[in-house]
Enzyme design. Structure first.
Site, PDB file in Angstrom:
ATOM      1  N   HIS A   1      28.050 -30.221  25.860  1.00 36.70           N
ATOM      2  CA  HIS A   1      28.172 -29.514  27.442  1.00 36.70           C
ATOM      3  C   HIS A   1      27.925 -27.837  26.889  1.00 36.70           C
ATOM      4  CE1 HIS A   1      29.512 -28.925  31.193  1.00 36.70           C
ATOM      5  NE2 HIS A   1      30.036 -27.640  31.072  1.00 36.70           N
TER       6      HIS A   1
ATOM      7  N   GLU B   1      32.518 -29.527  25.205  1.00 30.51           N
ATOM      8  CA  GLU B   1      31.894 -28.136  25.281  1.00 30.51           C
ATOM      9  C   GLU B   1      31.805 -27.579  23.931  1.00 30.51           C
ATOM     10  OE1 GLU B   1      33.219 -26.034  28.413  1.00 30.51           O
ATOM     11  OE2 GLU B   1      31.551 -24.690  28.183  1.00 30.51           O
TER      12      GLU B   1
ATOM     13  N   ASP C   1      30.379 -38.077  23.429  1.00 26.88           N
ATOM     14  CA  ASP C   1      29.345 -37.020  23.134  1.00 26.88           C
ATOM     15  C   ASP C   1      28.333 -37.162  24.311  1.00 26.88           C
ATOM     16  OD1 ASP C   1      26.571 -37.010  20.566  1.00 26.88           O
ATOM     17  OD2 ASP C   1      27.337 -35.666  22.173  1.00 26.88           O
TER      18      ASP C   1
HETATM   19  O1  LIG Z   1      35.828 -25.369  27.690  1.00 27.40           O
HETATM   20  C1  LIG Z   1      35.797 -24.060  27.255  1.00 27.40           C
HETATM   21  C2  LIG Z   1      35.874 -22.753  27.988  1.00 27.40           C
HETATM   22  C3  LIG Z   1      34.289 -22.829  28.703  1.00 27.40           C
HETATM   23  N1  LIG Z   1      34.328 -21.617  29.394  1.00 27.40           N
HETATM   24  C4  LIG Z   1      35.342 -21.534  30.514  1.00 27.40           C
HETATM   25  C5  LIG Z   1      36.925 -21.535  29.952  1.00 27.40           C
HETATM   26  O2  LIG Z   1      37.596 -21.637  31.078  1.00 27.40           O
HETATM   27  C6  LIG Z   1      36.909 -22.812  29.193  1.00 27.40           C
HETATM   28  O3  LIG Z   1      38.161 -22.598  28.490  1.00 27.40           O
HETATM   29  C7  LIG Z   1      38.983 -23.869  28.572  1.00 27.40           C
HETATM   30  O4  LIG Z   1      39.517 -24.033  29.858  1.00 27.40           O
HETATM   31  C8  LIG Z   1      40.465 -25.173  29.961  1.00 27.40           C
HETATM   32  C9  LIG Z   1      40.599 -25.188  31.503  1.00 27.40           C
HETATM   33  O5  LIG Z   1      41.470 -24.083  32.002  1.00 27.40           O
HETATM   34  C10 LIG Z   1      41.712 -24.975  29.104  1.00 27.40           C
HETATM   35  O6  LIG Z   1      42.295 -26.329  29.256  1.00 27.40           O
HETATM   36  C11 LIG Z   1      43.565 -26.299  29.269  1.00 27.40           C
HETATM   37  O7  LIG Z   1      44.063 -26.051  27.852  1.00 27.40           O
HETATM   38  C12 LIG Z   1      45.566 -26.165  27.714  1.00 27.40           C
HETATM   39  C13 LIG Z   1      45.719 -25.805  26.172  1.00 27.40           C
HETATM   40  O8  LIG Z   1      45.218 -24.886  25.911  1.00 27.40           O
HETATM   41  C14 LIG Z   1      46.051 -27.455  28.101  1.00 27.40           C
HETATM   42  O9  LIG Z   1      47.481 -27.513  28.138  1.00 27.40           O
HETATM   43  C15 LIG Z   1      45.563 -27.692  29.658  1.00 27.40           C
HETATM   44  O10 LIG Z   1      45.958 -29.191  30.014  1.00 27.40           O
HETATM   45  C16 LIG Z   1      44.093 -27.715  29.913  1.00 27.40           C
HETATM   46  O11 LIG Z   1      43.666 -27.637  31.055  1.00 27.40           O
HETATM   47  C17 LIG Z   1      41.078 -24.850  27.588  1.00 27.40           C
HETATM   48  O12 LIG Z   1      42.475 -24.642  26.711  1.00 27.40           O
HETATM   49  C18 LIG Z   1      40.188 -23.635  27.613  1.00 27.40           C
HETATM   50  O13 LIG Z   1      39.902 -23.743  26.031  1.00 27.40           O
END
Ligand SMILES: OC[C@H]1CNC[C@@H](O)[C@@H]1O[C@@H]1O[C@H](CO)[C@@H](O[C@@H]2O[C@H](CO)[C@@H](O)[C@H](O)[C@H]2O)[C@H](O)[C@H]1O
Ligand SMILES: [Ca+2]
Ligand SMILES: [Zn+2]
Length: 536
Positions: A460, A514, A505
């Protein structure tokens, strides 16, 4: 009992000649195995032993001669490579990923090959709610989207600086995209990270010293949008406590590390860190929430004392100022989770404290922190002992970005050792982590694009989806299994799967497939650390 080759799991890039060498099979009872050299001569034989669950492990560490072997077990054969420098190319690609993520610069084909593209997001950003615009181009796209977020950027920068500080020689063999970096060229990890340091400096408000939380378009563009076609207005989101604190920490760290290489940058970073710290001491610990009109990543975080801890310890390391120490002490006493995440950052604070000049710290407090670090590693080692693949992970740790969770834990062992905090489990945990990342896992998936016999092919990642190149940008670490099934495709296809198999994948699986700068950054340190320990 006959085994399918798909039930044999190996590190698909191979094993260092002097390293620990293990493979896994999905089988309930021990099976004999043989390694045959080219030509078919058996050069090593053994028998697998129960590893936990439905898995057996076979150890062939005693075989050190470089070569490509056939591993025969359960009537199937898979290739296994033993060679010096087995991880050199993947380390180079993991580091060059940051150059592929560069924003605002044209990536020439001479450096980026078929993934070359024009400059992107060069227009200034409007400060949300104001007419004012700020030019904050440069730096790295965060992940599969084009947003640039201060909090995760600080982790990625800190990891690359720590990698340089702990393991400069394996990294010295890497080759960043020199044509896109200014001269004089720096040691590779510093050369690459300098771009993000310079961008971060542009995110600080000159008036107040506070730091903007992010710059992005109001919403994520469609997945098949090329970087240079993402022309929607850029919005600079409000100053936040988390952004200012993690910025302060990263800038203070950069001020120390760049001093011998780029004194001008080091002094800018030191000054920016001081102004950010002054803002923190005035600012209120309010968590960031996305403004109503902004729907890109939030990076929200309700616990902000660990960010203040990290900033204070990094400032102590930079300045030796007893006033910083006075702030560090009560924060170090809190029972904050010792992690290296984007939201839980207290272990960065402990590391900064232990790297501060001894004269600026208290011996008894250092000893207490070393003890806490050691018991953290004991806990991870206990998890690894109980895990079928030897990983410091429980099922509940397979969340969004689980490969970062695993890499952060391996990184904890390596940085501890670099600080003189030795643990008997370090080498095994680090090797098992790299084995898992590079294919020794229940899916037989190599989680780095462009590498292994079964690489990630459909990440992604907007540039890789939008370009007309078959293969994705190389060297990107996929987020990995996420048992919480947080996107539509995993909910549809993976319900009920075991935690380590909750990965697909597929380009639409943003919650397992991602890529992100702060998932690659611990991978750079861990692979460099393994090479340092083995032989290159
Ligand atoms: O997917 C990677 C990033 C892409 N750019 C936008 C960002 O917003 C995104 O970050 C991810 O965004 C997710 C959604 O907010 C984050 O996910 C959260 O991560 C938490 C743990 O760090 C979990 O407990 C929770 O359930 C889960 O929703 C995750 O950590 C975080 O790495
Ligand atoms: Ca936090
Ligand atoms: Zn861009």
């Amino acid at each position: 009992m006959s085994l399918s080759p798909k039930s044999i799991f190996v590190n698909q890039l191979g094993y260092l000649t002097g390293g620990q060498k293990r493979f896994w099979i999905r089988a309930r009872s021990p099976l004999p195995f043989v390694l045959q050299a080219a030509g078919g001569m058996a050069v090593y034989a053994g028998i697998t032993s129960p590893a936990g669950g439905d898995y057996q492990a076979g150890d062939f560490s005693a075989l050190c001669a470089p070569g490509t072997y056939q591993l025969e077990v359960g009537g199937s054969r898979v290739p296994v490579v033993i060679r010096r420098g087995a991880y050199r190319d993947v380390l180079n690609a993991l580091l060059r990923f940051f150059d592929y993520q560069l924003c605002g610069v044209a990536l020439p084909a001479s450096e980026a090959g078929p993934w070359a593209h024009g400059p992107c997001h060069t227009h200034p950003a409007q400060v949300l709610g104001e007419a004012r615009t700020v030019s904050c181009n440069g730096g790295w796209h965060d992940a599969g989207d084009y947003g640039k977020y201060t909090v995760p950027a600080a982790k990625a920068v800190a990891d690359l600086l720590l990698a340089h500080e702990c393991f400069p020689s394996p990294l010295a063999e890497c080759r960043p995209m020199e044509a896109v970096h200014p001269t004089p060229h720096l040691p590779p990890a510093l050369e690459v990270a300098r771009e993000e340091v310079v961008w971060l400096l542009s995110m600080q408000d000159p008036e107040t010293g506070g730091v903007y939380h992010k710059v992005s378009t109001a919403a994520f563009p469609p997945l098949d949008t090329r970087p240079e076609d993402d022309a929607a207005p850029l919005v600079l989101c409000p100053i936040s406590y988390a952004a200012t604190a993690t910025f302060c920490a990263a800038m203070a760290h950069a001020a120390v590390v760049y001093r011998p290489f780029d004194p001008a940058l080091a002094s800018c970073a030191a000054d920016a860190a001081r102004r950010a710290y002054a803002w923190l001491l005035r600012g209120d610990m309010r968590p960031f929430r996305n403004p109503a009109e902004i729907r890109t990543g939030e990076y929200g975080d309700d616990e902000l004392r660990d960010e203040l801890l990290w900033a204070s310890c990094a400032m102590l390391r930079l300045t030796g100022d007893p006033a910083c120490h006075a702030l560090c002490e009560p924060l170090l006493d809190l029972d904050l989770p010792l992690e290296l995440g984007w939201a839980d950052v207290a272990l960065y604070g402990v590391i900064a404290y232990l790297m501060a000049p001894p004269g600026a710290t208290r011996t008894d407090l250092r000893a207490k922190l070393v003890q806490r670090f050691k018991s953290l590693l004991d806990d991870f080692a206990a998890l690894a002992k109980a895990h079928p693949f030897g990983l410091p992970m429980r099922d509940e740790d397979f969340i969004w970005g689980s490969n970062m969770v695993l890499l952060n834990r391996a990184m904890s062992f390596l940085v501890a050792e670099a600080l003189g905090v030795y643990h008997p489990a370090t080498r095994a945990v680090v090797q098992r982590t790299v084995d898992y990342l590079l294919g020794a896992n229940p899916l037989g998936q190599c989680y780095v694009t462009g590498f292994g016999t079964n690489p990630v092919c459909h990440p992604h990642h907007r540039p890789s989806v939008a370009d007309d190149v078959g293969d994705p940008v190389p060297g990107m670490v996929a987020g990995g299994p996420n048992r919480n099934l947080q996107d539509e495709i995993t909910r549809r296809k993976l319900a009920g799967r075991p935690a380590m198999e909750a990965y697909i994948d597929h380009q639409d699986s943003y919650s397992t497939n991602e890529v992100a700068i702060y998932w690659n950054s611990p991978a750079v340190l861990v692979v460099a650390g393994l090479m340092e320990k083995g032989e290159r």
